[in-house]
Scaffold this active site. Sequence first.
Site, PDB file in Angstrom:
ATOM      1  N   LYS A  54      51.232  60.311 -54.485  1.00  0.00           N
ATOM      2  CA  LYS A  54      52.305  59.794 -53.625  1.00  0.00           C
ATOM      3  C   LYS A  54      53.350  59.073 -54.483  1.00  0.00           C
ATOM      4  CE  LYS A  54      49.285  59.379 -49.596  1.00  0.00           C
ATOM      5  NZ  LYS A  54      48.364  58.587 -48.792  1.00  0.00           N
ATOM      6  N   GLN A  98      46.379  52.620 -47.962  1.00  0.00           N
ATOM      7  CA  GLN A  98      45.505  53.790 -48.092  1.00  0.00           C
ATOM      8  C   GLN A  98      44.150  53.510 -47.432  1.00  0.00           C
ATOM      9  OE1 GLN A  98      46.543  56.729 -49.339  1.00  0.00           O
ATOM     10  NE2 GLN A  98      44.573  57.722 -49.132  1.00  0.00           N
ATOM     11  N   ASP A 121      52.984  55.917 -42.015  1.00  0.00           N
ATOM     12  CA  ASP A 121      51.792  56.709 -41.708  1.00  0.00           C
ATOM     13  C   ASP A 121      51.707  57.025 -40.213  1.00  0.00           C
ATOM     14  OD1 ASP A 121      49.972  57.528 -43.663  1.00  0.00           O
ATOM     15  OD2 ASP A 121      49.295  55.471 -44.010  1.00  0.00           O
TER      16      ASP A 121
HETATM   17  N1  GUN Z   1      43.447  58.474 -46.137  1.00  0.00           N
HETATM   18  C1  GUN Z   1      43.350  59.822 -45.948  1.00  0.00           C
HETATM   19  N2  GUN Z   1      44.502  60.313 -45.450  1.00  0.00           N
HETATM   20  C2  GUN Z   1      45.342  59.251 -45.333  1.00  0.00           C
HETATM   21  C3  GUN Z   1      46.689  59.133 -44.882  1.00  0.00           C
HETATM   22  O1  GUN Z   1      47.355  60.100 -44.473  1.00  0.00           O
HETATM   23  N3  GUN Z   1      47.203  57.875 -44.918  1.00  0.00           N
HETATM   24  C4  GUN Z   1      46.483  56.801 -45.337  1.00  0.00           C
HETATM   25  N4  GUN Z   1      47.060  55.606 -45.299  1.00  0.00           N
HETATM   26  N5  GUN Z   1      45.237  56.882 -45.750  1.00  0.00           N
HETATM   27  C5  GUN Z   1      44.674  58.105 -45.753  1.00  0.00           C
END
Ligand code: GUN
Length: 285
Positions: A54, A98, A121
Amino acid sequence: MTEKLIDGKALAQKMQGQLAEKVERLKAEYGIVPGLAVILVGDNPASQVYVRNKERSAIKAGFKSETVRLSEAISEEELIEIIKSYNQDPSFHGILVQLPLPAHINDKKIILTIDPSKDVDGFHPMNTGHLWSGRPMMVPCTPAGIMEMLSAYEVNLEGKHAVIIGRSNIVGKPMAQLLLDKNATVTLTHSRTRHLADVCKRADVLIVAIGQGHFVTKDFVKEGAVVIDVGMNRDDNGKLIGDVKFDEVATVASLITPVPGGVGPMTITMLLEQTYQAALRSVIK
Ligand code: GUN
């Protein structure tokens, strides 16, 4: 075979290139750089890889990117304070924590702390509510990326039967709503669903987010179905594999996503797109 492939990597590269141009224009016209803060707690190896990807993509597209790596031992209160400081910082338009978080931290409370206008998100209940009432604001990135792929490959969803395996808040549930918005008939299946293979075999579009390597075989798939694989698993040799047995399912599907190079790159693209949109909203009210 290649004409069956939904190339998420290529689509993501194209969209991120276009995004970099939009970011340049935003900088030139308004003097604003979209800012993304990513918060990672602990040292979960998969999360570390996701967060690094990311960060790299954000920087490449011209974003301001800040990754906060915190010890597994951090308290819930300390984490909440850090999020609040990003809520108040106008140079950050997107905040992502995350998941999963360590067991001593209540993830619902953490998500509620994020300012909904920076919740790139789309996990805050305010954004979930917007999505379910048919006026999406911030949408969870994986389902949003899947919708972009289906649209780019001109998959018409009107009246089609879409079956989703997996009812998570991150993928399955928001996916159902986005497909409903396009007038698909949606079946949301999960671990207690009976006769799962038979249900899946009735799908025109099958979205697989079960988290078990090579779970879906060709016995689950109707001839000509579109198959989207959200899985990211490691096999015994450490190789990255999807939830779908690609080689055999590709013989019956009309379109199929690979792993890697399918859904994953599109998830990051949507994260950046939503951060850009949040930055744009901060100047154009
Ligand atoms: N963990 C697995 N997929 C995601 C996601 O799309 N966003 C976040 N914040 N954590 C994750």
